[in-house]
Motif scaffolding. Structure first.
Motif, PDB file in Angstrom:
ATOM      1  N   ARG A  88      -0.009   1.043   7.010  1.00  0.00           N
ATOM      2  CA  ARG A  88      -0.903   2.019   6.346  1.00  0.00           C
ATOM      3  C   ARG A  88      -2.357   1.752   6.683  1.00  0.00           C
ATOM      4  O   ARG A  88      -3.167   2.685   6.759  1.00  0.00           O
ATOM      5  CB  ARG A  88      -0.749   1.975   4.826  1.00  0.00           C
ATOM      6  N   LEU A 111      -0.595  -2.478  -0.781  1.00  0.00           N
ATOM      7  CA  LEU A 111      -0.385  -1.109  -1.264  1.00  0.00           C
ATOM      8  C   LEU A 111      -1.202  -0.826  -2.521  1.00  0.00           C
ATOM      9  O   LEU A 111      -1.719   0.287  -2.696  1.00  0.00           O
ATOM     10  CB  LEU A 111       1.098  -0.868  -1.526  1.00  0.00           C
ATOM     11  N   TYR A 146      -4.097  -2.175  -3.216  1.00  0.00           N
ATOM     12  CA  TYR A 146      -5.484  -2.022  -2.743  1.00  0.00           C
ATOM     13  C   TYR A 146      -5.701  -0.596  -2.249  1.00  0.00           C
ATOM     14  O   TYR A 146      -6.708   0.054  -2.578  1.00  0.00           O
ATOM     15  CB  TYR A 146      -5.763  -3.019  -1.629  1.00  0.00           C
ATOM     16  N   ILE A 147      -4.750  -0.100  -1.478  1.00  0.00           N
ATOM     17  CA  ILE A 147      -4.873   1.253  -0.936  1.00  0.00           C
ATOM     18  C   ILE A 147      -4.774   2.284  -2.060  1.00  0.00           C
ATOM     19  O   ILE A 147      -5.520   3.270  -2.098  1.00  0.00           O
ATOM     20  CB  ILE A 147      -3.789   1.506   0.136  1.00  0.00           C
ATOM     21  N   GLY A 148      -3.859   2.050  -2.999  1.00  0.00           N
ATOM     22  CA  GLY A 148      -3.697   2.982  -4.110  1.00  0.00           C
ATOM     23  C   GLY A 148      -4.945   3.109  -4.966  1.00  0.00           C
ATOM     24  O   GLY A 148      -5.216   4.172  -5.535  1.00  0.00           O
ATOM     25  N   GLY A 162      -0.742   4.715  -0.966  1.00  0.00           N
ATOM     26  CA  GLY A 162      -0.456   3.467  -1.648  1.00  0.00           C
ATOM     27  C   GLY A 162       0.963   3.369  -2.171  1.00  0.00           C
ATOM     28  O   GLY A 162       1.323   2.358  -2.785  1.00  0.00           O
TER      29      GLY A 162
END
Length: 547
Positions: free
Chosen positions: A405, A482, A484-486, A498
Motif C-alpha cells: 500500500r 495499515l 498508519y494509513i487508515g 488502510g
C-alpha cells in the motif's frame, strides 16, 4: 571535428538520460557533445513506465519545447509515432507464492491505471533509446558513438577536458555523466560509496523470451478476482527472497514484437550466486514454483542471459566542480516498482534549465547545481526504504499486503503533485511553478508537502527492520502499517487503503466523485487543492486527445 572544438556540455552516455537531456539542451541553443562507448540500437532493461514517468515526459516536452518527446508520454503516442514493438501497460500486478504450497487466490494485489491516465507502456528500449538519440542529433547535438572516454580533468574556472581511448581530446564547460555503473567520473574522483549505504540486497538474471504465455491462462489464475487481466500490465511474481518480472511487448493487436522481458531478482544472502548457468538457475527456480512455470512451458530465451552480482551501488557525491552524475551513474537500487525511469526524468527536468541558464550567463558554479545533489540522494534513499521493506514483506503475505500500500500511495500521490504543477504551468506558461517544487523539504519524496506521507516510508522501514531483528512479528508490523494509513490525512478514507482486504485498487467514477468531495471538504489544503487541479488537468488532457 577538430580536437580544439569546445562545447557547453558534454554528455557521457546516449541512453534515455543522455538522449533526452541532449535533445532538451540542443533544442534550447546549448552546444552539446553526446558521447557513447557503444552504438544504437542496443539491448537495455528498464522497460516499464508508471504514470509519473509519462507525466514527466509530457512536462519536459512542453517546458523545454521539444514536441518529439510528447510522443513518448503515452502508449498511443509511442505506438503511432515511435515504435509498434512496445507493449501496453494497464496495471501493476503482484501474485504471491509460497514454495511447495498451492497459490492462494486471495493473495494477489493489483493497481489499475485509471482510464484517464491509460498512457503506460512496456518500452522496447532499443527503439526508444535510438529515437531519443536521433531527436538530440536532429536539434544539433554532436554525436560520437563508439567513443570511450578514459580520462577526464576538470577545472573550476574553465571546465573539463575529456580524453578517449582513440587519443582524441574534447573540451566542455560542463560534463554530465549518464553512463551507468562504470561511470568515468565516479572512477576518476573516487565517488563510489564503499560499502554502499543501501539496505536492499538483490541480484538479477534477465533476458528476452518468446513463447511466454499469459498468466491469466494458467490454472493458478482461474480463481483470481483482480480488476484487469494480468497480461495487460507488468506482472510481478513475489515470494520469500525475491520476485520475477514478466513484461510482454506483444499484449495488444498492433504489436509487431513477439518478445517478453523476463527477469528473476533474488536476495543473494538467501539465494547466493553459484556456478550454475543463468538458464539452469532459472529452470531450477521454475521447478520449485510449478504454478509460475506454467507461463514458460514453451518459452525460450532469444538472447544471452545476463546474470549480475549485487545490484546496489551508490555515490557519496554526485555534483562537483563542473560535473554532475545522473541516474544510474550515481546509484541503483532494484527494478522493483519501475522507478529507474522516473528518477531519470526527475533529473533531466531539474538539470535542464540550469544547464541552459549556465550556457547563457556563464555561471557554472556548484551552488547552481546543488539541488541535484539533494534530489539524487533523496530519490536513492526513498527507493531503498521502499524496496528494502518490500523484500522483508515478501517473507509473509500479510506484511507484504501492507507494505504494498505504501508503494501504491506514493505512485498515486506523486502523480497528483506532478499534474497539479503541470496544470498551473499550462495556464500561465511560467515555469516558476516547477522551480517552486524544488523549494519544498524532503527532496526525493513523491509528496514532499505532506509530513505524514514523508514519515510513512521510514516508519514502514523501521517496522520491517524490527521484523528482521525478530523484535516484531510480521502480523503486528502489518497491522501498524495499515493503521498508519487508515489514520492518514493525505488520502481519502473512501479509498479504504488502510483496510486489509483492499488488495486491488481501480479508480472508478464513483471513487473519483467521492475523492472530489473529500478534496473540497475535508482534505488538508496542501493536498485537496492539488488533487482538484490535477483532476482538471487530466480532464483537459483527455478532451484534447479526443478520448
Amino acid at each position: 571535428m577538430k580536437h580544439t572544438d569546445r562545447y557547453d556540455v558534454a554528455i557521457l552516455g546516449s541512453g534515455m538520460a543522455g538522449g533526452m537531456l541532449g535533445a532538451v539542451l540542443a533544442r534550447n541553443g546549448v552546444q552539446v557533445l553526446l558521447l557513447d562507448a557503444g552504438t544504437h540500437p542496443r539491448f537495455a532493461v528498464g522497460e516499464s513506465t508508471i504514470p509519473y514517468t509519462s507525466g514527466m515526459t509530457r512536462l519536459i516536452a512542453d517546458r523545454y519545447q521539444v514536441p518529439e518527446l510528447r510522443a513518448l508520454s503515452s502508449f498511443k503516442g509511442i505506438r503511432d509515432h515511435v515504435s509498434r514493438n512496445c507493449g501496453q501497460k494497464q496495471n501493476f500486478g503482484f501474485v504471491y507464492h509460497r514454495e511447495g504450497v498451492p497459490q492462494d487466490r486471495h493473495e494477489i494485489n493489483q493497481l489499475v491505471v485509471p482510464s484517464v491516465l491509460r498512457t503506460e507502456t512496456h518500452l522496447f528500449r532499443q527503439d526508444i533509446d535510438a529515437y531519443l538519440f536521433h531527436v538530440a542529433v536532429k536539434y544539433g547535438a554532436h554525436p560520437r558513438l563508439n567513443t570511450r572516454v578514459v580520462d577526464i580533468e576538470t577545472d573550476p574556472a574553465t571546465g573539463a577536458v575529456l580524453r578517449t581511448d582513440g587519443g582524441e581530446e574534447f573540451r566542455a564547460r560542463y560534463v554530465v555523466d549518464g553512463s551507468g555503473f562504470r561511470s568515468p567520473l565516479a572512477e576518476k574522483f573516487a565517488l563510489r560509496e564503499t560499502p554502499t549505504r543501501a539496505r536492499t540486497h538483490s541480484r538479477c538474471l534477465f533476458t528476452h523470451m518468446t513463447g511466454v504465455e499469459p498468466f491469466d491462462d494458467a490454472p493458478a489464475a482461474r480463481g483470481h478476482d483482480q480488476p484487469n487481466p494480468w497480461h495487460h500490465g507488468t506482472l510481478h511474481h513475489v515470494f520469500d527472497g525475491g520476485w520475477l518480472w514478466v513484461i510482454p511487448f506483444d499484449n495488444h493487436a498492433d504489436s509487431l514484437n513477439p518478445l517478453c522481458s523476463v527477469g528473476l531478482t533474488l536476495d543473494p544472502r538467501t539465494h547466493p550466486k553459484d556456478d550454475r548457468t543463468p538458464q539452469r538457475e532459472f529452470d531450477d527456480f521454475l521447478a520449485r514454483f510449478p504454478e509460475i512455470a506454467h507461463q514458460f512451458r514453451e518459452a525460450r530465451a532469444v538472447r544471452p542471459w545476463v546474470s549480475t552480482g549485487r545490484l546496489q551501488y551508490s555515490a557519496k557525491q554526485v555534483v562537483g566542480e563542473r560535473f554532475c552524475l545522473t541516474s544510474h551513474a550515481a546509484g541503483f537500487i532494484d527494478a522493483l516498482y519501475s522507478r529507474g525511469l522516473t528518477n531519470t526524468m526527475e533529473l533531466v527536468n531539474a538539470l535542464g534549465w540550469r544547464l541552459i541558464a549556465a550556457s547563457r550567463d556563464g555561471d557554472w558554479s556548484m551552488a547552481r547545481f546543488g539541488h541535484l545533489e539533494d534530489l539524487q540522494q533523496g530519490l536513492f534513499d526513498f527507493h531503498d526504504d521502499l524496496v528494502h521493506s518490500s523484500f522483508v514483506g515478501f517473507r509473509d503475505y500479510e506484511l507484504w499486503n501492507a507494505v504494498n500500500r505504501t508503494w501504491m500511495l506514493g505512485t498515486m500521490l506523486g502523480n497528483v503533485m506532478l499534474e497539479d504543477a503541470y496544470y498551473r504551468f499550462e495556464r500561465t506558461g511560467d515555469d516558476r511553478v516547477f522551480r517552486e517544487l524544488e523549494e519544498h523539504g524532503s527532496p526525493g519524496s513523491p509528496l514532499p508537502v505532506s509530513a505524514g506521507f514523508t514519515r510513512m516510508g521510514p516508519f514502514t522501514r523501521e517496522l520491517c527492520q524490527a521484523v528482521e531483528a525478530g523484535t516484531e512479528t510480521p502480523g503486528d508490523a502489518a497491522r501498524k502499517i495499515l493503521a498508519y494509513i487508515g489514520d492518514a490525512d493525505f488520502i481519502a478514507p473512501s479509498f479504504r487503503f488502510g483496510e486489509r482486504d483492499t488488495r486491488c485498487f481501480a479508480m472508478s467514477p464513483a471513487k473519483m466523485a467521492m475523492n472530489a468531495r473529500w478534496c473540497r471538504r475535508d482534505a488538508p489544503p496542501e493536498i485537496g487543492s492539488r488533487m482538484i487541479n490535477a483532476s482538471k488537468g487530466l480532464v483537459r488532457m483527455r478532451l484534447r486527445a479526443g478520448r
